[in-house]
Design a protein around this motif. Structure first.
Motif, PDB file in Angstrom:
ATOM      1  N   SER A   1       0.818  -1.206   0.000  1.00 43.84           N
ATOM      2  CA  SER A   1       0.000   0.000   0.000  1.00 43.84           C
ATOM      3  C   SER A   1       0.859   1.266   0.000  1.00 43.84           C
ATOM      4  CB  SER A   1      -0.899  -0.034   1.227  1.00 43.84           C
ATOM      5  OG  SER A   1      -1.242   1.255   1.634  1.00 43.84           O
ATOM      6  N   LEU A   2       0.546   2.201  -0.935  1.00 39.25           N
ATOM      7  CA  LEU A   2       1.253   3.486  -0.974  1.00 39.25           C
ATOM      8  C   LEU A   2       1.055   4.247   0.328  1.00 39.25           C
ATOM      9  CD1 LEU A   2       0.546   5.031  -4.484  1.00 39.25           C
ATOM     10  CD2 LEU A   2       2.747   4.411  -3.543  1.00 39.25           C
ATOM     11  N   GLU A   3      -0.172   4.187   0.819  1.00 38.80           N
ATOM     12  CA  GLU A   3      -0.484   4.854   2.092  1.00 38.80           C
ATOM     13  C   GLU A   3       0.431   4.370   3.194  1.00 38.80           C
ATOM     14  OE1 GLU A   3      -4.415   4.831   3.723  1.00 38.80           O
ATOM     15  OE2 GLU A   3      -5.268   5.111   1.744  1.00 38.80           O
ATOM     16  N   ALA A   4       0.644   3.048   3.235  1.00 34.37           N
ATOM     17  CA  ALA A   4       1.468   2.474   4.294  1.00 34.37           C
ATOM     18  C   ALA A   4       2.893   3.018   4.220  1.00 34.37           C
ATOM     19  CB  ALA A   4       1.464   0.959   4.194  1.00 34.37           C
TER      20      ALA A   4
ATOM     21  N   LEU B   1       3.771   5.991   3.109  1.00 35.69           N
ATOM     22  CA  LEU B   1       3.776   7.368   3.599  1.00 35.69           C
ATOM     23  C   LEU B   1       3.651   7.409   5.122  1.00 35.69           C
ATOM     24  CD1 LEU B   1       1.592   9.026   0.864  1.00 35.69           C
ATOM     25  CD2 LEU B   1       3.999   9.446   1.285  1.00 35.69           C
ATOM     26  N   ARG B   2       2.857   6.516   5.679  1.00 38.05           N
ATOM     27  CA  ARG B   2       2.661   6.485   7.139  1.00 38.05           C
ATOM     28  C   ARG B   2       3.897   5.980   7.863  1.00 38.05           C
ATOM     29  NH1 ARG B   2      -1.465   9.222   8.645  1.00 38.05           N
ATOM     30  NH2 ARG B   2      -3.478   8.671   7.754  1.00 38.05           N
TER      31      ARG B   2
END
Lengths: 279, 323
Positions: A204-207, A209-210
């Motif tokens: 996940s791209l979100e992961a 960034l987080r």
């Protein structure tokens, strides 16, 4: 009592076959790219009479007759090459194919090595089965020594979080249970994708960034073969991650395909990974 | 009429709830009133574009399915049956394998779009006889081409040894995770255009289902209407495949789910299938990215896993199959 001792003897005979000294086979077929590499490393290259279409290393392997893919080799092609032994692996070849070969009285050797810790034993067992035990023992000892050298020199400071990307679009990372995961740990890092469910999770791209990595490793970069197309493909991904320090500070590295197979090049792959982690 | 108004209100309410959920829920919950820099990037350049792509694709597939089942007079028709998706997949996979980059970062979507449009054109030519398109001919031409292109795609995949080729299959399975804004205006243009034509000709589509003679007597030219609607479906499907690969289920079964509730008047069925398709794909993608983070599951799988049982439940529960 007599019955028991006979049973025990039969079990003993089947479980611990006496290793008779293997004669070196003259005609070897390899059904996996990493096994092909090991055969060449053991100096058996000129006895290899057939390989899969995926066997591209060392370059001489490409000139060998092809018997098909890894999961779907041609039984006819294998039989017609009259092999003394067919070398296979549990990691990519099917059990059914091995059974077919056995039913045709073709000798097989199936390697069960999948992880880096199995590498030295894997090459020793292969050497023993093919009658080149001394050479295999020397290679195995060399791998072990190089591995220990890497492990002894733990990098200074806190462990770095590594994201190893095997395909940028859609984003696929190397997860748990892979040679790459082992390599990251041996090189003294933490695999960011190491706690996924799948071996090669769609990440996940979100992961990212987080929980950003300290370095991003992208492979394989085969410049001579496909003019660095992985770099082109990765451009979009990196521009989407441009706000992260790891991209801003140019902590993105492209590596060779040394870590993609468990074989003679694996240790070189870990050394390469260690070099980019130290940069 | 009053119940229709409540129905529309209800649909809009559910759709807004789905959009909000897709934007603010996920692997991590976003509070819109307290966002830091990273959260903003996640919301605006990762989640928002993929929600919009999901809505566009789902809308396009749902509406195309409803329209196609009408013009082909066949409840089993879906946008992929015309071979449009296999043509797109073949073109995109060739692009990936050959490492083409003629259109920069847009190469793969543009190739997919061209593949889809060319295939649609061939199906149209094959389905054309005596001044118009004939449903059975279109259907058979589509099925035939679809087999041909799938076989060529398999051939391409089995002949290649490079990693890139095996990864081409990932594209074919449909992927929303890499959606970004740059391609959106084009997708929006074709989906909105196709949808507008479908809604504009919805009354004629009602007539087409009754047969060509009745269509004539109701004052529509069957050939002209079929052609217009075929082009609309082609554009929507091509845009959807170019945006995110192939997503099954929606085009085939969402129109049937809508039909269970609204009957088969295409003036309501087409927009309802569009909205339902968009909402379903949004929810499926939300589940796919939230279930086992940081790993993502392809939305196309989730769509069928949640959609198919619901469809079967309706099939059992409702008596009328009002096609």
């Amino acid at each position: 009592m007599f019955k028991w001792s006979v049973t025990a003897m039969i079990i003993f005979i089947f479980l611990f076959p006496v290793p008779c000294r293997a004669k070196t086979p003259e005609r070897i077929i390899s059904l996996a790219p990493n096994m092909t590499e090991m055969l060449f490393a053991l100096g058996l290259g000129d006895r290899v009479v057939g390989v899969t279409s995926f066997c591209d290393y060392p370059p001489e392997a490409r000139k060998k007759p092809k018997v098909g893919g890894m999961s779907n080799p041609s039984l006819e092609a294998v039989v017609s090459l009259k092999p003394d032994i067919v070398v296979m692996t549990t990691d990519g070849n099917s059990k059914e194919f091995e059974e077919r070969l056995s039913s045709l009285h073709i000798k097989t050797y199936v390697s069960r090595a999948r992880r880096i810790r199995d590498l030295a034993k894997g090459i020793r067992d292969l050497g023993a089965a093919l009658g080149v035990r001394e050479k295999a023992d020397r290679l195995a000892a060399d791998y072990k020594a190089r591995l220990e050298r890497i492990e002894a020199l733990k990098p200074a400071g806190p462990k770095k979080k590594v994201l190893f990307i095997v395909w940028p679009d859609p984003l696929i990372a190397a997860g748990p249970g892979t040679v790459i995961d082992d390599a990251i740990k041996i090189a003294g890092g933490i695999n960011l994708a190491g706690r996924s469910i799948a071996e090669y999770p769609k990440y996940s791209l979100e992961a990212i960034l987080r929980d950003p990595p300290d370095l991003i490793v992208i492979g394989p970069d085969m410049r001579e073969q496909d003019s660095g197309s992985i770099r082109k493909l990765a451009r979009g991904l990196l521009s989407r991650l441009r706000t992260l320090p790891v991209v801003k500070n140019h902590k993105v590295f492209y590596v060779s395909d040394d870590l993609y197979r468990l074989g003679p090049r694996t240790i070189r792959g870990i050394e390469e990974l260690r070099r980019v982690m130290d940069e | 009429m009053n119940s229709m108004k409540t129905g529309i209100f209800f649909i809009i309410l559910v759709f807004s709830a789905v959009l909000a959920a897709s934007l603010f829920l996920g692997p991590s919950v976003i509070n819109p009133f307290a966002m830091d820099g990273t959260t903003k990037v996640i919301l605006f350049s990762i989640r928002a574009p993929r929600v919009v792509v999901a809505v566009l694709m789902g809308t396009a597939l749902g509406a195309s399915g409803a329209v196609l089942q009408g013009i082909l007079r066949n409840p089993l028709a879906d946008p992929y049956i015309l071979g449009i998706s296999s043509g797109a997949a073949l073109a995109a996979a060739s692009g990936i394998v050959l490492g083409l980059s003629v259109f920069g970062t847009f190469t793969i979507p543009v190739l997919a779009f061209i593949g889809a449009i060319v295939t649609g054109g061939i199906v149209g030519i094959l389905g054309w006889r005596r001044g118009g398109l004939w449903p059975e001919r279109l259907l058979l031409a589509g099925v035939g081409l679809s087999f041909l292109f799938s076989a060529l795609l398999m051939l391409l995949l089995s002949l290649s040894t490079t990693e890139g080729l095996r990864r081409a299959t990932l594209w074919i399975f449909g992927d929303l995770s890499m959606s970004d804004w740059s391609i959106m205006p084009y997708g929006l243009l074709f989906v909105a255009g196709g949808l507008a034509v479908s809604l504009w000709r919805a009354k004629a589509l009602n007539a087409l289902i009754l047969g060509d003679e009745l269509t004539h007597s109701l004052g529509f030219s069957p050939h002209r209407e079929r052609f217009l609607l075929f082009v609309a479906v082609g554009l929507m499907t091509a845009a959807s495949v170019a945006l995110g690969g192939m997503i099954g289920f929606i085009g085939l079964l969402v129109p049937h789910i809508a039909r269970f509730f609204l009957g088969s008047d295409n003036r309501f069925l087409v927009p309802a299938s569009a909205v339902l398709g968009g909402a379903l794909l949004c929810v499926a993608d939300l589940i796919g990215r939230s279930l086992i983070p940081p790993m993502e599951l392809p939305a196309g799988i989730i769509t069928a896993i949640i959609g198919a049982p619901y469809f079967l439940y309706l099939l059992r529960k409702k008596n009328v199959l009002s096609f």
